[in-house]
Design an enzyme around this catalytic site. Structure first.
Site, PDB file in Angstrom:
ATOM      1  N   SER A  30       0.847  -1.193   0.000  1.00  0.00           N
ATOM      2  CA  SER A  30       0.000   0.000   0.000  1.00  0.00           C
ATOM      3  C   SER A  30       0.880   1.239   0.000  1.00  0.00           C
ATOM      4  O   SER A  30       2.070   1.171   0.279  1.00  0.00           O
ATOM      5  CB  SER A  30      -0.915   0.000   1.226  1.00  0.00           C
ATOM      6  OG  SER A  30      -0.143   0.122   2.382  1.00  0.00           O
ATOM      7  N   THR A  31       0.269   2.346  -0.290  1.00  0.00           N
ATOM      8  CA  THR A  31       1.029   3.597  -0.416  1.00  0.00           C
ATOM      9  C   THR A  31       1.837   3.879   0.841  1.00  0.00           C
ATOM     10  O   THR A  31       3.017   4.185   0.776  1.00  0.00           O
ATOM     11  CB  THR A  31       0.080   4.775  -0.684  1.00  0.00           C
ATOM     12  OG1 THR A  31      -1.053   4.273  -1.379  1.00  0.00           O
ATOM     13  CG2 THR A  31       0.746   5.849  -1.496  1.00  0.00           C
TER      14      THR A  31
END
Ligand SMILES: [Zn+2]
Length: 542
Positions: A30-31
Site C-alpha cells: 500500500s502507499t
C-alpha cells in the site's frame, strides 16, 4: 523481517503429485507501506526463492502497488482469480496473509473460490497452506487475527487521540473553529484576532435590547463581514457561535464511545458571563417568537366578515414581495381571513393584513380611552350584561363536564364490545379516535368558558377601583402589553366588521356621549342592552 518457516513446507505436496506444481505469485504494497520495509522487490525475492526451493514452476507474478488491503478493486488480483478459473496454476503464493486480504470475510470467500478451481493458497511466513484441512483452519484463524489487529490499530489511534486531548491538545481535525488558528507545533488553538473581533461583535450585538439573530446577521453582512469561504453569513452560523462553549474557553472532545466529553482549555474570546447571558436571551427570544407568531392577533374573536357575516380567523402566509424588478422574501405575513372562504361556495372576502387592521382599530380604541366618561360607562354596561351571563357560563361548564363524563362511559362501552369480539379492530380504533376528538373539543370549549369567567372576574375587580383603573389605563395606554390590549378590546368592542371596499366598522360598546347632546344620552342608559355605536374607519387597500 519475519523469519521464514520453510520447515513445514516440506516435500509432501510435491511428493504426492506427480506433476510439477505451477504457482502464481501475488505481491501487494500500500502507499503508506512503501516507505517501510514492505517493498515489492523484497516480497518478490522471497517468493521466488521459496518457489525454487519447493520446485514450483512460477506461472506469473501478480503485483498490486499502492493499493490498500481493504479495497476489492485490485486489478492484478482480479487477473489472478481469472487465471485460477482457467486452471493456469495450482497454488497461490503470498508473503503474508494480509498481503492477500485484510478483511476476513473477503479472504475466506476468495480462498473458498480458489478451492473450487483446485487451487490452494500458501503464505510464506505463516505455517500452513490450504491444501489440507488444518491449513484451511489456520487461514481463517489468521484472517481473524489480521482483522483483529486492524481493529486494534483503529482503537489504538483513537486512544492516542484521547491521550493527546487529555494533555490539552486540540484535536478538532480539519479546519479549526472560527475565531482561532491551529498551531501545529503546540497542537493548540490560538486566537485569530480578525475573526475573534467578529465573534465579540456578534455577542455584543445580540445582547442589545430588541436584537435578534436576524438583526445581527443583517448587520454584520452590511458591515461587509464574510465567512471563511467568502460567502455571506447566515443566522444558523450566528446561532452556532452564540452557543459554542469554546468561545469562553472550554472546548469539548466527545468521541462516540468515550464515556464522557473531555474538557480542554483554550483561549477565551468572550467572558463566560456574556456566554451565559446569551443562552438566557436566546431562550427568552425563542419563547417570545413563538408567542408572537401564534397569538398576537388583537382582533380575534371580535372580527366579522362584511360580506357573509361569519367570524374571521387568522393565519400566516409566506409572501414574496416584488419591487423594482427585485424579489424580497420569502417572509411570513400575518392575515385575517373569513371562515367562509373554506366552504364549498367560498366567501369572496379577501385576506386582510393584520399589520394594517390592528393599528387602525387600536388607534380608535386609544381615542375612546382618552375620554374617561366613556370608559366608566363601558365598564358599568359590561357589568350589567355580565351578571346573568356569568351564572349562565357556569351552568355551561356543568353541562360540558357531564358530556365529558358521557364520553368516558361511552369509551368503556366500546372497549367491552371490542373485547367480546363484536366489533373489529379498525372499527374499534375509529370509534375510540372519534370519541377522543369529541372529548378534546369539549375540553377546549371548557377552557374557553373558564377564561371568559375569569375575564369577568377581572372586570368586577376593576370596578372596585374604577377611578384608579381609568387613570392607570390612560397613563399606560401606549405601553400596554398584548394581553392588556386584548382585554381592553374585549371590554370596549362588540364587533369589528371588515368590508371589501376597505371600510371597517368598529362597533363600540359605549354610548358616544360627546356626539349625542342632552336627553338623548339618558335614553340610551334606559335601554336594557347597550346600544353599539359605530365608528367607521377607512383603509384604502388590504
Ligand atoms: Zn365572508
Amino acid at each position: 523481517m519475519t523469519k521464514l518457516i520453510f520447515a513445514l513446507n516440506d516435500k509432501i505436496n510435491t511428493g504426492e503429485r506427480e506433476k510439477k506444481m505451477k504457482c502464481a505469485i501475488y505481491a501487494r504494497v500500500s502507499t503508506e507501506e512503501q516507505a517501510k520495509n514492505y517493498s515489492i522487490p523484497a516480497q518478490l525475492d522471497l517468493l521466488r526463492s521459496f518457489a525454487q526451493a519447493n520446485e514450483y514452476e512460477v506461472f506469473k507474478e501478480y503485483i498490486d502497488e499502492g493499493v490498500s488491503g481493504t479495497t476489492a478493486d485490485r486489478p492484478q488480483l482480479g487477473e489472478l482469480l481469472d487465471d485460477a478459473r482457467t486452471g493456469m496454476f495450482n497454488v497461490v503464493l503470498v508473503y503474508r496473509i494480509d498481503r492477500f486480504f485484510r478483511n476476513t470475510r473477503l479472504l475466506l470467500v476468495t480462498v473458498e473460490e480458489l478451492k473450487k478451481f483446485s487451487v490452494s493458497f500458501k503464505s510464506l511466513t505463516e505455517p500452513f497452506d490450504t491444501s489440507n484441512p488444518m491449513g484451511e483452519f489456520m487461514v481463517s484463524l489468521l484472517g481473524c487475527v489480521a482483522q483483529l489487529e486492524r481493529d486494534t490499530f483503529i482503537e489504538r489511534s483513537r486512544m492516542g487521540t484521547i491521550k493527546s486531548v487529555k494533555e490539552g491538545h486540540y484535536m478538532g481535525g480539519g479546519r479549526p473553529l472560527y475565531g482561532y488558528t491551529y498551531d501545529k507545533e503546540s497542537k493548540t488553538l490560538e486566537i485569530n484576532d480578525k475573526e475573534a473581533k467578529l465573534v465579540r461583535l456578534i455577542y455584543q450585538r445580540y445582547l442589545e435590547p430588541y436584537s435578534s439573530l436576524k438583526k445581527v446577521n443583517d448587520k454584520i453582512n452590511d458591515l461587509g463581514y464574510r465567512t471563511r469561504k467568502g460567502t455571506k453569513w447566515h443566522t444558523g452560523s450566528i446561532h452556532d457561535i452564540l452557543t459554542n462553549t469554546s468561545y469562553y474557553g472550554k472546548w469539548y472532545y466527545n468521541p462516540n464511545h468515550y464515556p464522557e466529553p473531555i474538557e480542554v482549555d483554550i483561549p477565551a474570546i468572550v467572558a463566560k458571563e456574556k456566554y451565559d447571558k446569551a443562552q438566557k436571551v436566546l431562550q427568552q427570544r425563542k419563547i417570545y417568537a413563538k408567542r408572537n407568531n401564534k397569538y398576537n392577533y388583537l382582533l380575534l374573536g371580535v372580527l366579522r366578515c362584511g360580506i357573509c357575516g361569519r367570524s374571521m380567523s387568522a393565519s400566516t402566509k409566506q409572501c414574496v414581495k416584488k419591487k423594482g424588478g427585485k424579489e424580497y422574501g420569502p417572509y411570513l405575513q400575518q392575515y385575517y381571513y373569513c371562515f367562509g372562504r373554506m366552504l364549498k361556495k367560498g366567501c369572496p372576502m379577501r385576506w386582510v393584513r393584520k399589520d394594517r387592521l390592528d393599528p387602525l382599530v387600536w388607534n380608535k380604541i386609544k381615542e375612546i380611552v382618552k375620554n374617561p366618561a366613556l370608559i366608566r360607562k363601558a365598564i358599568v354596561e359590561k357589568e350589567k350584561r355580565s351578571g346573568p351571563t356569568n351564572a349562565a357560563l357556569k351552568e355551561d361548564i356543568k353541562g360540558i363536564d357531564k358530556k365529558i363524563k358521557d364520553c368516558e362511559s361511552e369509551r368503556q362501552k366500546i372497549l367491552r364490545v371490542y373485547r367480546k369480539g363484536i366489533i373489529g379492530e379498525s372499527d374499534f380504533v375509529n370509534q375510540i379516535k372519534e370519541l377522543q376528538e369529541e372529548k378534546d373539543a369539549l375540553n377546549q370549549q371548557r377552557k374557553e368558558i373558564e377564561l371568559r369567567i375569569e375575564s369577568q372576574v377581572y372586570i368586577e375587580d376593576s370596578l372596585k377601583s374604577l377611578e384608579n383603573f381609568v387613570r392607570e389605563l390612560q397613563e399606560r395606554i401606549d405601553n400596554l402589553n398584548f394581553e392588556e390590549r386584548r382585554e381592553l378590546i374585549k371590554l370596549l368592542v362588540r364587533r369589528v366588521i371588515v368590508k371589501e371596499d376597505g371600510v371597517v366598522d368598529v362597533e363600540v360598546i359605549v354610548p358616544q356621549v360627546d356626539s349625542q347632546p342632552g336627553g338623548k344620552g339618558e335614553s340610551h342608559e334606559k335601554q336594557p342592552t347597550c346600544f353599539p355605536s359605530i365608528a367607521q374607519l377607512r383603509h384604502i387597500s388590504w
